[in-house]
Design a protein around this motif. Structure first.
Motif, PDB file in Angstrom:
ATOM      1  N   ILE A  88      -1.029   8.579   5.122  1.00  0.00           N
ATOM      2  CA  ILE A  88       0.291   8.628   4.510  1.00  0.00           C
ATOM      3  C   ILE A  88       0.106   9.149   3.086  1.00  0.00           C
ATOM      4  N   LEU A 106       7.667  11.115   1.555  1.00  0.00           N
ATOM      5  CA  LEU A 106       6.272  10.891   1.904  1.00  0.00           C
ATOM      6  C   LEU A 106       5.963  11.745   3.132  1.00  0.00           C
ATOM      7  N   ILE A 153       3.238  12.280   6.479  1.00  0.00           N
ATOM      8  CA  ILE A 153       2.254  11.627   7.345  1.00  0.00           C
ATOM      9  C   ILE A 153       1.508  12.704   8.124  1.00  0.00           C
ATOM     10  N   GLU A 174       3.574   5.832  -3.055  1.00  0.00           N
ATOM     11  CA  GLU A 174       4.803   6.461  -3.540  1.00  0.00           C
ATOM     12  C   GLU A 174       4.856   6.534  -5.070  1.00  0.00           C
ATOM     13  N   GLN A 195       0.836  -1.203   0.000  1.00  0.00           N
ATOM     14  CA  GLN A 195       0.000   0.000   0.000  1.00  0.00           C
ATOM     15  C   GLN A 195       0.875   1.258   0.000  1.00  0.00           C
ATOM     16  N   ILE A 196       1.943   1.236   0.779  1.00  0.00           N
ATOM     17  CA  ILE A 196       2.859   2.379   0.818  1.00  0.00           C
ATOM     18  C   ILE A 196       3.508   2.585  -0.548  1.00  0.00           C
ATOM     19  N   LEU A 208       8.352   3.959   8.080  1.00  0.00           N
ATOM     20  CA  LEU A 208       8.602   4.414   6.712  1.00  0.00           C
ATOM     21  C   LEU A 208      10.086   4.726   6.491  1.00  0.00           C
ATOM     22  N   ASN A 213       1.389  11.039  -0.640  1.00  0.00           N
ATOM     23  CA  ASN A 213       2.285  11.492  -1.696  1.00  0.00           C
ATOM     24  C   ASN A 213       1.865  12.930  -1.986  1.00  0.00           C
ATOM     25  N   TYR A 246      -4.168   4.896   7.209  1.00  0.00           N
ATOM     26  CA  TYR A 246      -3.575   3.842   8.029  1.00  0.00           C
ATOM     27  C   TYR A 246      -4.489   3.557   9.219  1.00  0.00           C
TER      28      TYR A 246
END
Length: 258
Positions: free
Chosen positions: A81, A70, A72, A34, A29-30, A57, A83, A43
């Motif tokens: 989280i 990134l 948060i 990105e 997912q992260i 991260l 972009n 999250y």
């Protein structure tokens, strides 16, 4: 060399008590955020706080899984989280077009309704405030994992998070009365987007999931088609995910939590 052991170790160290399947899906997912497949990930998978997520991260960056930057944010206990360049570009486009597809699902209604354009002023103002808060983080250096707490606001978080998560239509309800909605047993078009994270060999990763009431589907159908084509274009511009699958089904639920 496989990154899977390192991904599991990073999640286990910083997020505590997570299983291997959890660690891999979270990492995927992260990566989707990105590479721009989606601008944001909400999250809600464990009780980790914003600093624990930041350390996690940073570990993903150190092992070479993500490049960053990134950002948060913590909004009233909810961690997102982001972009930032991708999210800010999308929010600016929404504000410039002044076309917001918002569905009123207030409990006082007998059925969902598309919110009239002349009632969108407060939502546009909230999106503008969010864009202002994100703008300072648009030019961060690679590897930067920044954090920020957004103070308590008058935002309808269901609506604002829906836009930030890049849903083509979002829900709104009158929070001055209650937090209930009129979606109980209402037929819904449920849209989910699945893909394979080829970078770590993870199949059937759900990167989007949202619903549109059937009663208003005809009014937003063309916009949903445009959203789908845009997603396909974005998907074609990255190399970490394959096998895009967009699924639509009709569901009826006794209760819908927003």
């Amino acid at each position: 060399m496989s990154l899977i052991p390192d991904l599991f170790s990073a999640a286990k160290q910083h997020l505590k008590g997570c299983k291997k399947s959890f660690a891999l899906r979270l990492a995927a997912q992260i990566l989707a955020v990105e590479c721009g497949l989606k601008p944001c990930f909400l999250y809600d998978l464990s009780a980790a706080d914003i600093l624990q997520v930041q350390r996690y991260l940073k570990e993903l960056h150190q092992i070479g899984f993500i490049q960053g930057p990134l950002h948060i944010i913590n909004v009233e206990g909810t961690i997102l989280i982001i972009n930032v360049p991708r999210a800010a570009s999308y929010l600016a486009m929404l504000l410039n077009s002044r076309e917001l597809h918002v569905i009123d699902v207030s409990a006082t209604l007998s059925h969902p309704e598309v919110l009239a354009q002349d009632r969108l002023g407060s939502i546009q103002s909230q999106l503008s405030d969010l864009l202002t808060l994100l703008t300072p983080y648009q030019s961060e250096l690679p590897g930067t994992i920044s954090v920020a707490d957004i103070p308590s606001t008058e935002w309808n978080l269901c609506t604002i998070f829906g836009f930030l998560l890049h849903y083509p239509t979002v829900y709104w309800f009158d929070t001055t009365r209650n937090f209930e909605n009129c979606l109980s047993f209402a037929p819904l078009k449920h849209v989910s987007v699945e893909t394979t994270c080829s970078t770590i060999g993870l199949h059937k990763l759900q990167v989007y999931s949202f619903s549109i009431p059937e009663s208003v589907y005809h009014t937003v159908q063309l916009f949903l088609q445009a959203w789908t084509e845009s997603l396909k274009d974005t998907f074609g511009g990255q190399c970490h995910f394959t096998d895009l699958n967009i699924i639509m089904e009709t569901v009826t639920l006794p209760a819908v939590a927003l």
